[in-house]
Scaffold this motif. Sequence first.
Motif, PDB file in Angstrom:
ATOM      1  N   LEU B 494      41.518  17.583  12.157  1.00 13.62           N
ATOM      2  CA  LEU B 494      41.238  16.250  11.611  1.00 13.62           C
ATOM      3  C   LEU B 494      41.375  15.220  12.733  1.00 13.62           C
ATOM      4  N   ALA B 495      42.448  15.359  13.543  1.00 12.37           N
ATOM      5  CA  ALA B 495      42.680  14.418  14.643  1.00 12.37           C
ATOM      6  C   ALA B 495      41.517  14.482  15.641  1.00 12.37           C
ATOM      7  N   GLY B 496      41.076  15.689  15.957  1.00 12.65           N
ATOM      8  CA  GLY B 496      39.969  15.849  16.899  1.00 12.65           C
ATOM      9  C   GLY B 496      38.701  15.192  16.384  1.00 12.65           C
ATOM     10  N   LEU B 497      38.455  15.344  15.061  1.00 17.78           N
ATOM     11  CA  LEU B 497      37.269  14.739  14.448  1.00 17.78           C
ATOM     12  C   LEU B 497      37.317  13.222  14.583  1.00 17.78           C
ATOM     13  N   ILE B 498      38.477  12.645  14.276  1.00 18.18           N
ATOM     14  CA  ILE B 498      38.587  11.182  14.270  1.00 18.18           C
ATOM     15  C   ILE B 498      38.454  10.626  15.688  1.00 18.18           C
ATOM     16  N   LEU B 499      39.133  11.267  16.629  1.00 16.91           N
ATOM     17  CA  LEU B 499      39.022  10.800  18.011  1.00 16.91           C
ATOM     18  C   LEU B 499      37.582  10.948  18.501  1.00 16.91           C
ATOM     19  N   GLY B 500      36.931  11.999  18.063  1.00 21.12           N
ATOM     20  CA  GLY B 500      35.542  12.234  18.466  1.00 21.12           C
ATOM     21  C   GLY B 500      34.579  11.161  17.959  1.00 21.12           C
ATOM     22  N   LEU B 501      34.973  10.449  16.888  1.00 17.83           N
ATOM     23  CA  LEU B 501      34.122   9.376  16.377  1.00 17.83           C
ATOM     24  C   LEU B 501      34.171   8.158  17.295  1.00 17.83           C
ATOM     25  N   GLY B 502      35.158   8.145  18.190  1.00 14.48           N
ATOM     26  CA  GLY B 502      35.230   7.036  19.134  1.00 14.48           C
ATOM     27  C   GLY B 502      36.321   6.022  18.839  1.00 14.48           C
ATOM     28  N   ILE B 503      37.337   6.436  18.056  1.00 14.38           N
ATOM     29  CA  ILE B 503      38.494   5.557  17.811  1.00 14.38           C
ATOM     30  C   ILE B 503      39.248   5.378  19.134  1.00 14.38           C
ATOM     31  N   ASP B 504      39.690   4.171  19.409  1.00 17.82           N
ATOM     32  CA  ASP B 504      40.537   3.914  20.577  1.00 17.82           C
ATOM     33  C   ASP B 504      41.822   4.750  20.448  1.00 17.82           C
ATOM     34  N   PRO B 505      42.068   5.681  21.371  1.00 22.16           N
ATOM     35  CA  PRO B 505      43.250   6.552  21.240  1.00 22.16           C
ATOM     36  C   PRO B 505      44.564   5.764  21.169  1.00 22.16           C
ATOM     37  N   ASP B 506      44.596   4.548  21.734  1.00 28.46           N
ATOM     38  CA  ASP B 506      45.811   3.732  21.658  1.00 28.46           C
ATOM     39  C   ASP B 506      46.083   3.266  20.223  1.00 28.46           C
ATOM     40  N   HIS B 507      45.061   3.301  19.399  1.00 28.46           N
ATOM     41  CA  HIS B 507      45.240   2.844  18.016  1.00 28.46           C
ATOM     42  C   HIS B 507      44.960   3.965  17.020  1.00 28.46           C
ATOM     43  N   PHE B 508      45.265   5.157  17.470  1.00 31.24           N
ATOM     44  CA  PHE B 508      45.221   6.328  16.598  1.00 31.24           C
ATOM     45  C   PHE B 508      46.619   6.945  16.593  1.00 31.24           C
ATOM     46  N   GLN B 509      47.245   7.007  15.440  1.00 29.45           N
ATOM     47  CA  GLN B 509      48.627   7.489  15.359  1.00 29.45           C
ATOM     48  C   GLN B 509      48.728   8.619  14.333  1.00 29.45           C
ATOM     49  N   VAL B 510      49.525   9.623  14.651  1.00 27.66           N
ATOM     50  CA  VAL B 510      49.852  10.642  13.660  1.00 27.66           C
ATOM     51  C   VAL B 510      51.343  10.498  13.366  1.00 27.66           C
ATOM     52  N   ALA B 530      48.797  -5.585  13.398  1.00 27.10           N
ATOM     53  CA  ALA B 530      48.758  -6.679  14.385  1.00 27.10           C
ATOM     54  C   ALA B 530      47.579  -6.511  15.348  1.00 27.10           C
ATOM     55  N   HIS B 531      47.157  -5.262  15.561  1.00 29.84           N
ATOM     56  CA  HIS B 531      45.982  -5.024  16.409  1.00 29.84           C
ATOM     57  C   HIS B 531      44.737  -5.520  15.677  1.00 29.84           C
ATOM     58  N   ARG B 532      44.017  -6.481  16.266  1.00 30.57           N
ATOM     59  CA  ARG B 532      42.880  -7.070  15.568  1.00 30.57           C
ATOM     60  C   ARG B 532      41.610  -6.271  15.835  1.00 30.57           C
ATOM     61  N   GLY B 533      41.648  -5.039  15.442  1.00 34.10           N
ATOM     62  CA  GLY B 533      40.499  -4.145  15.547  1.00 34.10           C
ATOM     63  C   GLY B 533      40.786  -2.934  14.680  1.00 34.10           C
ATOM     64  N   LEU B 534      40.036  -1.877  14.868  1.00 37.24           N
ATOM     65  CA  LEU B 534      40.188  -0.696  14.023  1.00 37.24           C
ATOM     66  C   LEU B 534      41.358   0.193  14.466  1.00 37.24           C
ATOM     67  N   SER B 535      42.193   0.570  13.534  1.00 40.03           N
ATOM     68  CA  SER B 535      43.268   1.534  13.786  1.00 40.03           C
ATOM     69  C   SER B 535      43.180   2.644  12.748  1.00 40.03           C
ATOM     70  N   VAL B 536      43.543   3.850  13.143  1.00 41.01           N
ATOM     71  CA  VAL B 536      43.622   4.958  12.182  1.00 41.01           C
ATOM     72  C   VAL B 536      44.984   5.627  12.309  1.00 41.01           C
ATOM     73  N   ILE B 537      45.642   5.804  11.169  1.00 39.11           N
ATOM     74  CA  ILE B 537      46.945   6.478  11.132  1.00 39.11           C
ATOM     75  C   ILE B 537      46.831   7.686  10.213  1.00 39.11           C
ATOM     76  N   ILE B 538      47.241   8.849  10.669  1.00 35.51           N
ATOM     77  CA  ILE B 538      47.317  10.002   9.762  1.00 35.51           C
ATOM     78  C   ILE B 538      48.791  10.230   9.425  1.00 35.51           C
ATOM     79  N   ALA B 539      49.115  10.161   8.144  1.00 39.36           N
ATOM     80  CA  ALA B 539      50.489  10.420   7.682  1.00 39.36           C
ATOM     81  C   ALA B 539      50.532  11.850   7.146  1.00 39.36           C
TER      82      ALA B 539
END
Lengths: 197, 553
Positions: B494-510, B530-539
Amino acid sequence: MNPNRRFRLLLVGVGGQGVLSAARMLGEAALAEGKQVVVGQIHGMSQRGGSVESTVLIGPGRSSFIGPGGADALLALEPLEAMRALPRLSRRTRVVVSLGKIPPFTLAQKGQPYPDLDGVLAALRGAARDVITVDGPALAEAAGSARALNMVMLGALASLGVLPVSLEAVEKALQDSGPGGQAGCRAFRLGGKAIAR
Amino acid sequence: MSTTSTCVPASADADCKATQRTEAPLVLLGDEAVARGACDAGITAAYAYPGTPSTEILEYVMAQTGGRGRPIARWCANEKTAYEEAMGVAFAGKRALVAMKHVGLNVAADPFMNSALVSVHGGLVLAVADDPGMHSSQNEQDSRWYADFARIICLEPANQQEAYEMTREAFDLSERFRIPVMIRLVTRLAHSRAVVRVSEPRGENAAKMAPDISSWILLPSNAKRQWRDLLNKQPALSDYTLESAHNRLDLIEAERSFGVITTGIARNYLLENLDDLAIRPSHLHIGAYPLPLDKVRVLADHVKTLLVLEEGYPIVERLLRGIRHGQLLILGKETGEVPAAGELTPDIVRQALGLTSHRGVDLPTLDLPSRPPQLCSGCPHGDSYDALKKALLGFESPVVTSDIGCYTLGALPPYSAIQTCVCMGASVSMATGAAEAGCYPVLAVIGDSTFVHSGVTPLMDAVSANTDMTLIILDNETVAMTGGQPSLLPTSRLAGLILGLGIDPDHFQVISAHRRDTEKNAEIIRREIAHRGLSVIIAVRECIETAKKRKRG
């Protein structure tokens, strides 16, 4: 019992108590005796600790509903859930209810107590032909596991002789139900003995 | 029709009439009866996305498959991919079943509508379970409209035995008329058990490519021809439903005042009340569509008042309106004799027939506390919601969109943490829209399976616009709501898929969805807000129920 009359059993309880599997076992037993049977089981969201009910209808007929005043017997694994079934009881309904309370979380949120048990039983007695109370949780523990509650209660109901299927057929269905079948069968017998005493 | 029972294996065009087998009868759910019918009809594969009340269809096929590996039974990413995979099997000349709930057919509507135009030579059957009464759904749409929309045959069983037999027949009809065929179930049939007598199973079709490949290439020039073909088939479909035993007209010659039309399980409710009626009405039961118009006309000409009883939308009723205008009174959901919303019951039908309702015991004035479903004790979603609520403290009007699954229960107290639940995947796209409308902060909460189903595509929109939103994927590593089917993508992929879409790795958290990490997780969510852009968090944490099941073995 008149074979042309449909027998209607309503089973109620709380998600996780095993209402559906008790109904299913009874359905298998009825089939084994060559009876026409319909087992209704509405679930989905109700799996998560919500109210659950099932119907077992044995004899001629096709729908899985029990309408107003339509239950011949009620097997309730929880007292409050028995109360919810009141509109489907009548003066001919036999009720078997477990006294083990499971307070809904909505009560704690509102800071309210569980409804008075004597009041619940009085309302049931006022509506039904008779009400048999069973200390379900204690019997289940005696049968070896809290998870056996559904089978001890089914045993208690079956021992009243109201079901149009034999005890042997239910025991056979339990034994054939895979792992846990033997334990279920023991719990079923224990529930029956508790009533006989 | 062949009258022999030795039809195994059968050719694609064989229309087998199976004889009764001596095998002991079974007690099956309506869902299971459909699945068993498909297995005995010689399917090569079955595909589905889980959804109440349809889930048990594929589960039963899977249990039948056992160690033999046949028929293939697969959970798919969503209903569209499931339908398309089934189309591929049919393209190869073999039989396939695809199963879904009613709203799943919206997702699969594109392949479904177009599959009516191709020339199916390997049986393609869609089993769809509607949920009138919305026991576990967001609407009560009626799939019979879809069958009419696509101009195909729909079979609607009234009981489990019919569910078995109609499913078997549906494959034969599909190959005979070269169209997909729909089996329409409703919750009360899908989720009730009754005795089913099965008949001799049929073997799989031999592989055989489509005889006319151009019928599968829906370029406009071909599509125009195929559409005309489909329209030209309509009289043959009508002839079939007119002759079908599923559409039975019982005309009472002497009784010309009152008639009843039932469809599907409504027949059961009529029959249960019939003995109490002073006069026996003429009765047309409809189990196969398109409507058997000549039978409808005969009944309409015979009576002065016609009551229509159907589970779902008033489809037959609306198609009938205007017939013998001024001379025939048509009663049903549009005229108020039958409630327009919710399920039919024997008692509703009783009242619509003019009989007095059976009376039960009035509920005492005791105020019964309700017992709604809730997240299980120890559920990882509960811990995620606690962290989310903490992170949002101090914000005046945060937007939290959500989606379909166990975590939708986060809408209820004690969490009251989410504000939307509309359709699969909409949490992600609605959050994008809300952010672009100027809301802040905007969060979307979606489960891992729902994300794979329909959340990936809207996330691509959000990536492309770098939308100012935070997506939280609640990854419990299972499809929990429907009983714990396996997730298609494990956490690592799942993480590989999301990063592959082009999410900024600095704003991708597991993060780990544990109670002990609530403070830390709240802080991480706050930072990403607080980051004024797209972030993705996997819980991440495994569903408590599947973990328990795994430990029990």
